[in-house]
Design a protein around this motif. Structure first.
Motif, PDB file in Angstrom:
ATOM      1  N   ARG A   1       0.902  -1.348   0.002  1.00  0.00           N
ATOM      2  CA  ARG A   1       0.115   0.150   0.006  1.00  0.00           C
ATOM      3  C   ARG A   1       0.347   1.719   0.276  1.00  0.00           C
ATOM      4  O   ARG A   1       0.799   2.366  -0.507  1.00  0.00           O
ATOM      5  CB  ARG A   1      -0.969  -0.385   1.322  1.00  0.00           C
ATOM      6  CG  ARG A   1      -2.270  -1.181   0.827  1.00  0.00           C
ATOM      7  CD  ARG A   1      -3.127  -0.639   2.202  1.00  0.00           C
ATOM      8  NE  ARG A   1      -4.220  -1.202   2.150  1.00  0.00           N
ATOM      9  CZ  ARG A   1      -4.362  -1.998   2.867  1.00  0.00           C
ATOM     10  NH1 ARG A   1      -3.947  -2.252   4.318  1.00  0.00           N
ATOM     11  NH2 ARG A   1      -5.672  -2.855   2.685  1.00  0.00           N
ATOM     12  N   ALA A   2       1.862   1.134   1.328  1.00  0.00           N
ATOM     13  CA  ALA A   2       2.807   1.760   0.892  1.00  0.00           C
ATOM     14  C   ALA A   2       3.208   2.861  -0.296  1.00  0.00           C
ATOM     15  O   ALA A   2       3.814   3.575  -0.513  1.00  0.00           O
ATOM     16  CB  ALA A   2       3.236   2.006   1.771  1.00  0.00           C
ATOM     17  N   LEU A   3       3.948   1.806  -0.880  1.00  0.00           N
ATOM     18  CA  LEU A   3       4.344   1.997  -2.349  1.00  0.00           C
ATOM     19  C   LEU A   3       3.450   1.782  -3.324  1.00  0.00           C
ATOM     20  O   LEU A   3       4.127   2.836  -4.247  1.00  0.00           O
ATOM     21  CB  LEU A   3       5.470   0.244  -2.622  1.00  0.00           C
ATOM     22  CG  LEU A   3       5.852   0.283  -4.041  1.00  0.00           C
ATOM     23  CD1 LEU A   3       6.813   1.308  -4.234  1.00  0.00           C
ATOM     24  CD2 LEU A   3       6.341  -1.057  -4.467  1.00  0.00           C
ATOM     25  N   LEU A   4       1.988   1.060  -3.523  1.00  0.00           N
ATOM     26  CA  LEU A   4       1.069   1.961  -4.867  1.00  0.00           C
ATOM     27  C   LEU A   4       0.933   3.612  -4.141  1.00  0.00           C
ATOM     28  O   LEU A   4       0.833   4.665  -5.615  1.00  0.00           O
ATOM     29  CB  LEU A   4      -0.094   1.403  -4.684  1.00  0.00           C
ATOM     30  CG  LEU A   4      -0.961   1.640  -4.945  1.00  0.00           C
ATOM     31  CD1 LEU A   4      -0.245   1.198  -6.830  1.00  0.00           C
ATOM     32  CD2 LEU A   4      -2.109   0.831  -4.975  1.00  0.00           C
ATOM     33  N   LYS A   5       0.854   4.374  -2.946  1.00  0.00           N
ATOM     34  CA  LYS A   5       0.866   5.402  -2.026  1.00  0.00           C
ATOM     35  C   LYS A   5       1.953   5.801  -3.242  1.00  0.00           C
ATOM     36  O   LYS A   5       1.839   6.797  -3.850  1.00  0.00           O
ATOM     37  CB  LYS A   5       0.640   5.618  -1.581  1.00  0.00           C
ATOM     38  CG  LYS A   5       0.128   7.041  -0.795  1.00  0.00           C
ATOM     39  CD  LYS A   5      -0.251   6.956   0.713  1.00  0.00           C
ATOM     40  CE  LYS A   5      -0.494   8.275   1.239  1.00  0.00           C
ATOM     41  NZ  LYS A   5      -0.528   9.043   2.496  1.00  0.00           N
ATOM     42  N   SER A   6       3.142   5.839  -2.967  1.00  0.00           N
ATOM     43  CA  SER A   6       3.952   6.170  -3.392  1.00  0.00           C
ATOM     44  C   SER A   6       4.248   7.079  -4.624  1.00  0.00           C
ATOM     45  O   SER A   6       4.382   8.008  -5.760  1.00  0.00           O
ATOM     46  CB  SER A   6       5.333   6.303  -2.903  1.00  0.00           C
ATOM     47  OG  SER A   6       6.273   6.390  -2.789  1.00  0.00           O
TER      48      SER A   6
ATOM     49  N   GLU B   1       1.464   8.769  -6.191  1.00  0.00           N
ATOM     50  CA  GLU B   1       2.341  10.544  -5.740  1.00  0.00           C
ATOM     51  C   GLU B   1       2.467  10.542  -6.749  1.00  0.00           C
ATOM     52  O   GLU B   1       3.244  12.188  -8.035  1.00  0.00           O
ATOM     53  CB  GLU B   1       2.228  10.873  -4.895  1.00  0.00           C
ATOM     54  CG  GLU B   1       1.297  10.351  -4.106  1.00  0.00           C
ATOM     55  CD  GLU B   1       2.200  10.567  -2.209  1.00  0.00           C
ATOM     56  OE1 GLU B   1       2.927  10.515  -1.749  1.00  0.00           O
ATOM     57  OE2 GLU B   1       1.198  10.817  -1.661  1.00  0.00           O
ATOM     58  N   GLN B   2       4.274   9.806  -7.243  1.00  0.00           N
ATOM     59  CA  GLN B   2       4.607  10.065  -8.417  1.00  0.00           C
ATOM     60  C   GLN B   2       4.719  10.155 -10.158  1.00  0.00           C
ATOM     61  O   GLN B   2       5.492   9.924 -10.513  1.00  0.00           O
ATOM     62  CB  GLN B   2       6.811   9.724  -7.866  1.00  0.00           C
ATOM     63  CG  GLN B   2       6.646   9.942  -6.408  1.00  0.00           C
ATOM     64  CD  GLN B   2       8.181   9.658  -5.546  1.00  0.00           C
ATOM     65  OE1 GLN B   2       9.104   9.234  -6.971  1.00  0.00           O
ATOM     66  NE2 GLN B   2       8.276   8.966  -4.940  1.00  0.00           N
ATOM     67  N   LYS B   3       3.589   9.261 -10.110  1.00  0.00           N
ATOM     68  CA  LYS B   3       2.946   9.058 -11.530  1.00  0.00           C
ATOM     69  C   LYS B   3       4.073   7.956 -12.108  1.00  0.00           C
ATOM     70  O   LYS B   3       4.422   7.816 -13.251  1.00  0.00           O
ATOM     71  CB  LYS B   3       3.017  10.307 -12.637  1.00  0.00           C
ATOM     72  CG  LYS B   3       1.889  10.892 -11.910  1.00  0.00           C
ATOM     73  CD  LYS B   3       1.459  12.171 -12.959  1.00  0.00           C
ATOM     74  CE  LYS B   3       0.845  13.382 -12.782  1.00  0.00           C
ATOM     75  NZ  LYS B   3       0.230  13.372 -11.672  1.00  0.00           N
ATOM     76  N   LEU B   4       4.819   7.039 -11.275  1.00  0.00           N
ATOM     77  CA  LEU B   4       5.156   5.633 -11.850  1.00  0.00           C
ATOM     78  C   LEU B   4       4.954   4.776 -11.523  1.00  0.00           C
ATOM     79  O   LEU B   4       5.237   3.269 -11.511  1.00  0.00           O
ATOM     80  CB  LEU B   4       6.466   5.993 -10.563  1.00  0.00           C
ATOM     81  CG  LEU B   4       7.405   6.870 -10.742  1.00  0.00           C
ATOM     82  CD1 LEU B   4       8.937   6.913 -10.389  1.00  0.00           C
ATOM     83  CD2 LEU B   4       8.408   6.693 -12.672  1.00  0.00           C
ATOM     84  N   ASP B   5       3.170   4.314 -10.817  1.00  0.00           N
ATOM     85  CA  ASP B   5       2.647   3.265 -10.780  1.00  0.00           C
ATOM     86  C   ASP B   5       2.824   2.102 -11.639  1.00  0.00           C
ATOM     87  O   ASP B   5       2.266   0.819 -11.503  1.00  0.00           O
ATOM     88  CB  ASP B   5       1.276   3.737 -10.109  1.00  0.00           C
ATOM     89  CG  ASP B   5       0.535   4.662 -11.356  1.00  0.00           C
ATOM     90  OD1 ASP B   5       1.416   5.400 -11.940  1.00  0.00           O
ATOM     91  OD2 ASP B   5      -0.752   4.347 -10.824  1.00  0.00           O
ATOM     92  N   ALA B   6       2.769   2.881 -13.031  1.00  0.00           N
ATOM     93  CA  ALA B   6       2.114   1.687 -13.822  1.00  0.00           C
ATOM     94  C   ALA B   6       3.853   0.774 -14.338  1.00  0.00           C
ATOM     95  O   ALA B   6       3.786  -0.384 -14.450  1.00  0.00           O
ATOM     96  CB  ALA B   6       1.950   1.963 -15.501  1.00  0.00           C
TER      97      ALA B   6
ATOM     98  N   LEU C   1      11.739   3.932  -7.674  1.00  0.00           N
ATOM     99  CA  LEU C   1      10.737   4.025  -6.917  1.00  0.00           C
ATOM    100  C   LEU C   1      11.395   2.386  -6.433  1.00  0.00           C
ATOM    101  O   LEU C   1      11.084   2.699  -5.261  1.00  0.00           O
ATOM    102  CB  LEU C   1       9.655   4.340  -7.244  1.00  0.00           C
ATOM    103  CG  LEU C   1       8.941   4.372  -5.974  1.00  0.00           C
ATOM    104  CD1 LEU C   1       9.516   5.083  -4.920  1.00  0.00           C
ATOM    105  CD2 LEU C   1       7.404   4.261  -6.593  1.00  0.00           C
ATOM    106  N   THR C   2      11.588   1.281  -8.171  1.00  0.00           N
ATOM    107  CA  THR C   2      11.664   0.393  -7.319  1.00  0.00           C
ATOM    108  C   THR C   2      12.826   0.072  -6.615  1.00  0.00           C
ATOM    109  O   THR C   2      12.495  -0.691  -5.402  1.00  0.00           O
ATOM    110  CB  THR C   2      11.310  -0.570  -8.839  1.00  0.00           C
ATOM    111  OG1 THR C   2       9.790  -0.170  -9.000  1.00  0.00           O
ATOM    112  CG2 THR C   2      11.886  -2.122  -7.980  1.00  0.00           C
ATOM    113  N   GLU C   3      13.789   0.650  -6.974  1.00  0.00           N
ATOM    114  CA  GLU C   3      15.276   0.121  -5.858  1.00  0.00           C
ATOM    115  C   GLU C   3      15.396   1.092  -5.161  1.00  0.00           C
ATOM    116  O   GLU C   3      15.823   0.288  -4.301  1.00  0.00           O
ATOM    117  CB  GLU C   3      16.098   1.153  -7.020  1.00  0.00           C
ATOM    118  CG  GLU C   3      16.688   0.960  -8.755  1.00  0.00           C
ATOM    119  CD  GLU C   3      17.133   1.629  -9.310  1.00  0.00           C
ATOM    120  OE1 GLU C   3      18.768   2.007  -8.702  1.00  0.00           O
ATOM    121  OE2 GLU C   3      17.381   2.094 -10.305  1.00  0.00           O
TER     122      GLU C   3
END
Length: 178
Positions: free
Chosen positions: A12-17, A20-25, A73-75
């Motif tokens: 959830r925290a990763l998805l929220k971040s 917000e950063q438009k990196l979800d995809a 963000l994944t890193e």
């Protein structure tokens, strides 16, 4: 604490971040690749769980398992997971992220099974039909299974349409037996 609860919190925290950063995809793609890596390479889990392996080596291994060019963000997320000594549940975190992302974006998984390979146009028409019925985006997987003889089987969400020749023949056979 429960592994499921922890993995969902991290996801959830990763998805929220990521949202917000438009990196979800991009993160979604990374998590799909990571989850698939765990399935295809069973030794990955035991290697990551090895306490003798240096954190830097684990991080390189996990980033490689995320595919080519994982998002920044994944890193950072993998770095945080390692810092908190939660690498043993990273597979659960990846799967939780995938589930949460699909719920947020209304992504439905679909599968089309045919006796022979179908054209890209036919696959696209089936995808569009499912998308119009579900009002969502469809991730479509196609599969060739000569055992169905002809026709197709379409599955998505909880829906299954079996328009295969094999199913029709079995139906006729069961009717004749009565």
């Amino acid at each position: 604490m429960d592994i499921g609860v922890i993995s969902v919190r991290y996801a959830r925290a990763l998805l929220k971040s990521a949202t917000e950063q438009k990196l979800d995809a991009a993160v979604y793609h990374d998590m799909q690749t990571l989850a698939e890596s765990y399935v295809r390479v069973p030794q990955l889990r035991t290697t990551i769980d090895n306490p003798m392996l240096a954190k830097e080596t684990k991080q390189k291994l996990m980033l490689t398992a995320c595919g080519q060019n994982p998002s920044p963000l994944t890193e950072r997320f993998i770095g945080l997971v390692l810092k908190e000594d939660r690498e043993s549940i990273l597979q659960f975190m990846a799967n939780s992220y995938i589930t949460l992302y699909r719920q947020q974006k209304n992504v439905i998984r679909g599968r089309l099974i045919t006796a022979t390979a179908v054209s890209a146009t036919t696959e696209q028409k089936m995808r569009q039909m499912v998308e119009s019925r579900t009002n969502g985006t469809v991730e479509f997987a196609t599969e060739v299974n000569p055992d169905i003889i002809g026709g197709f089987i379409l599955e998505y969400d909880t829906y299954r349409m079996d328009a295969s020749v094999k199913a029709q023949l079995n139906s006729i056979l069961s009717t004749l037996k009565k």
